[in-house]
Write an enzyme that holds these catalytic residues in place. Sequence first.
Site, PDB file in Angstrom:
ATOM      1  CB  ALA A 103      -0.891   0.009   1.229  1.00  0.00           C
ATOM      2  CG  HIS A 106       2.800   0.742   7.650  1.00  0.00           C
ATOM      3  ND1 HIS A 106       3.958   0.470   8.337  1.00  0.00           N
ATOM      4  CD2 HIS A 106       3.182   1.334   6.489  1.00  0.00           C
ATOM      5  CE1 HIS A 106       4.994   0.877   7.610  1.00  0.00           C
ATOM      6  NE2 HIS A 106       4.550   1.401   6.482  1.00  0.00           N
ATOM      7  CD  GLU A 107       0.794   2.087   3.717  1.00  0.00           C
ATOM      8  OE1 GLU A 107       1.383   3.152   3.493  1.00  0.00           O
ATOM      9  OE2 GLU A 107       1.368   0.975   3.684  1.00  0.00           O
ATOM     10  CG  HIS A 129       3.842   6.027   6.246  1.00  0.00           C
ATOM     11  ND1 HIS A 129       5.135   6.180   6.672  1.00  0.00           N
ATOM     12  CD2 HIS A 129       3.803   4.826   5.599  1.00  0.00           C
ATOM     13  CE1 HIS A 129       5.848   5.118   6.310  1.00  0.00           C
ATOM     14  NE2 HIS A 129       5.066   4.278   5.660  1.00  0.00           N
TER      15      HIS A 129
HETATM   16  N1  SER Z   1       5.814   3.610   1.525  1.00  0.00           N
HETATM   17  C1  SER Z   1       5.113   2.374   1.307  1.00  0.00           C
HETATM   18  C2  SER Z   1       4.888   1.747   2.638  1.00  0.00           C
HETATM   19  O1  SER Z   1       5.762   1.244   3.250  1.00  0.00           O
HETATM   20  C3  SER Z   1       5.887   1.488   0.400  1.00  0.00           C
HETATM   21  O2  SER Z   1       5.582   0.155   0.544  1.00  0.00           O
HETATM   22  O3  SER Z   1       3.853   1.842   3.169  1.00  0.00           O
HETATM   23 ZN    ZN Z   2       5.606   2.361   5.086  1.00  0.00          ZN
END
Ligand code: SER
Ligand code: ZN
Length: 669
Positions: free
Chosen positions: A268, A303-304, A307
């Site tokens: 993702a 996770h996303e 970020h």
């Molecule tokens: N930036 C992306 C992630 O790690 C690439 O896979 O979520």
């Molecule tokens: Zn990531």
Amino acid sequence: MRSEQAKPVKLSDYRVADPVVKTVHLDIVLHPTATRVIAALDVAPHPQGLPGAPLVFDGDGLTLAAIAIDGRTPAPEAFEATADRLVIHNPPAGPFRLTLETVVDPQANTQLMGLYRSSGTWCTQCEAEGFRRITYFPDRPDVLAVYTTRIEAEKKAAPVLLGNGNLVEAGDLPGGRHYAVWHDPHPKPSYLFALVGGDLAEVSDTFTTRSGRVVKLGIFVEHGKEDRCAYAMDALKRSMRWDEEAFGCEYDLDVFNIVAVSDFNMGAMENKGLNIFNDKYVLALPDTATDQDYAAIEAIIAHEYFHNWTGNRITCRDWFQLCLKEGLTVFRDQEFSGDMRSRAVKRIADVRLLKSHQFAEDAGPLSHPVRPETYHEINNFYTATVYEKGAEIIRALKVLIGPEAFRRGMDLYLARHDGDAATVEDFIACFAEASGRDLTQFFLWYRQSGTPQVAVATRHDPVAGTFTVDLKQTHLPTPGQDVKQPMVIPLAFGLIGPDGAERSLFTEDGKAVPGVIALDAAQKSVTFSGHPTRPVLSINRGFSAPVVLKTDLTAADLGFLARHDGDAYNRWQAIQTLATNHLVTASRKDGTHADGGAEILGEALAAVLADADRDPAFAAQALTLPSESDIARELGADVDPDAVLAARRALRLAVRSRLDTALSDALTR
Ligand code: SER
Ligand code: ZN
């Protein structure tokens, strides 16, 4: 890949970006094979750059259709455009507006980098260097710009038009066409740019942030799959709440969209306000999804989302710093899952993955430091080392400086570097400041490759009442790193008395000590007082440091820890070590071996089963014997698969006969 013959890129060659682009206006007219992109870039030569020097913009497979500088077409000799770069000779001395027109073919884009089509949906992937396949740009993470994106398409083909940030305008156009304008107020690097156009179904919800901002949440999927998004949406809302509580991070736009596509290079992607997912990490049908599917969806959604702060608000200065966003964000998603589910089970799963993938990577020809210093192709560095070991280092840091100093360090990092393209040095400096500790030696974790080996031996003196732990670290050579320096290895530990109770920890001079030994030299001995009877050492609790550990614990000690260790991870580890030791010996002896290990393991597992109601998933993990590949890894070069299989079968049979009624009781409870 593409730049195989190109010169390697070196961390030591980093120079500030020149040119700098502060604002980007994109006008993109979607077409299956000829999408027209007009980019208006507000360009400023960097103040520290060379005055009058030519400005170079990255490209990849581009054809320039038109160019204007401050609205005027420059003379042909004033610039040079090839597929992979645009050079502007004698650029204006001050800021100027550069307008570029390129035409790209999404249908033919099978690299899935830049703008491409997946089942008829237009979508993008720009990390690491995909934006240069859309327009010419200083395509590097330290060029932060404010983006406004106008997307136009045939309404039937793409009723949904999504971009980064907030929707500011939308409307119909003649000829069955329509458009949408998205504005992202947060300056971001080009790798976080995204757009989506397609005929997708939307599942929507809302989330109110702690300061009262109502955020519209959308998950976009193929029509007919709306009923498979409930878990992802729930995971998203829990992630948003958790990040406020655990890290003080609040969402910062009016919308947050997730799009699931079936063709995607990575798991993702965290594009600002518009995450794009491989659909297997969004869709779950309750009838068929497994526990593991749910756990993976929850972890990747989180996770996303995480970020947004660690990656987007604070991004990387250059791609050598990839672990700055990935290691930290993996650590954060692991902590989230640990809070949502059984912490012990999550930790066990993460350590198993680390050992099977990252330890293997670190022991082979591809071994590299968490922060590499040179690369040929950045796409090859999205590795278990950067991600998983990168996360382990942060966990180790937290153990070393303690949770309070760690939180202060995180708060400082988020406040000080918001809006920056930062380095690992910037990050570690915040923890040094917050903890008052010199973290120079700790930084070796980022620079030295390979898995450290730690040998632990213990001595008990019943007359003096002392218990001594002797520790030694060694480092095997890895490619390009023959000799290594001793690192600081934080080992969480405890001492357990024969009654199964955790003992208080005092040094020889009677000082109370915390349950962490910082092994910061090649060898170190630590002596504890107040132990007339021999305690059992439980060390590297919670797998506090990513090392290969060799202890002198006997099978009886391991059986004892399996029953009494207050640290659930180490309880599991004791069972695994007990089983592994037995299986390794048995595998070398044609499958069977009477070392008493099977009996001790049977007793330990009986104790786990008796307690299974407390955390059934943990009991299930504990009852799972090491896999054939776990055993093979321990055996090293000399593996006889038949003997491994026979050894594992024999142990399963022995355990089954020992647990017979306990197992059926647990199943029917
Ligand atoms: N930036 C992306 C992630 O790690 C690439 O896979 O979520
Ligand atoms: Zn990531």
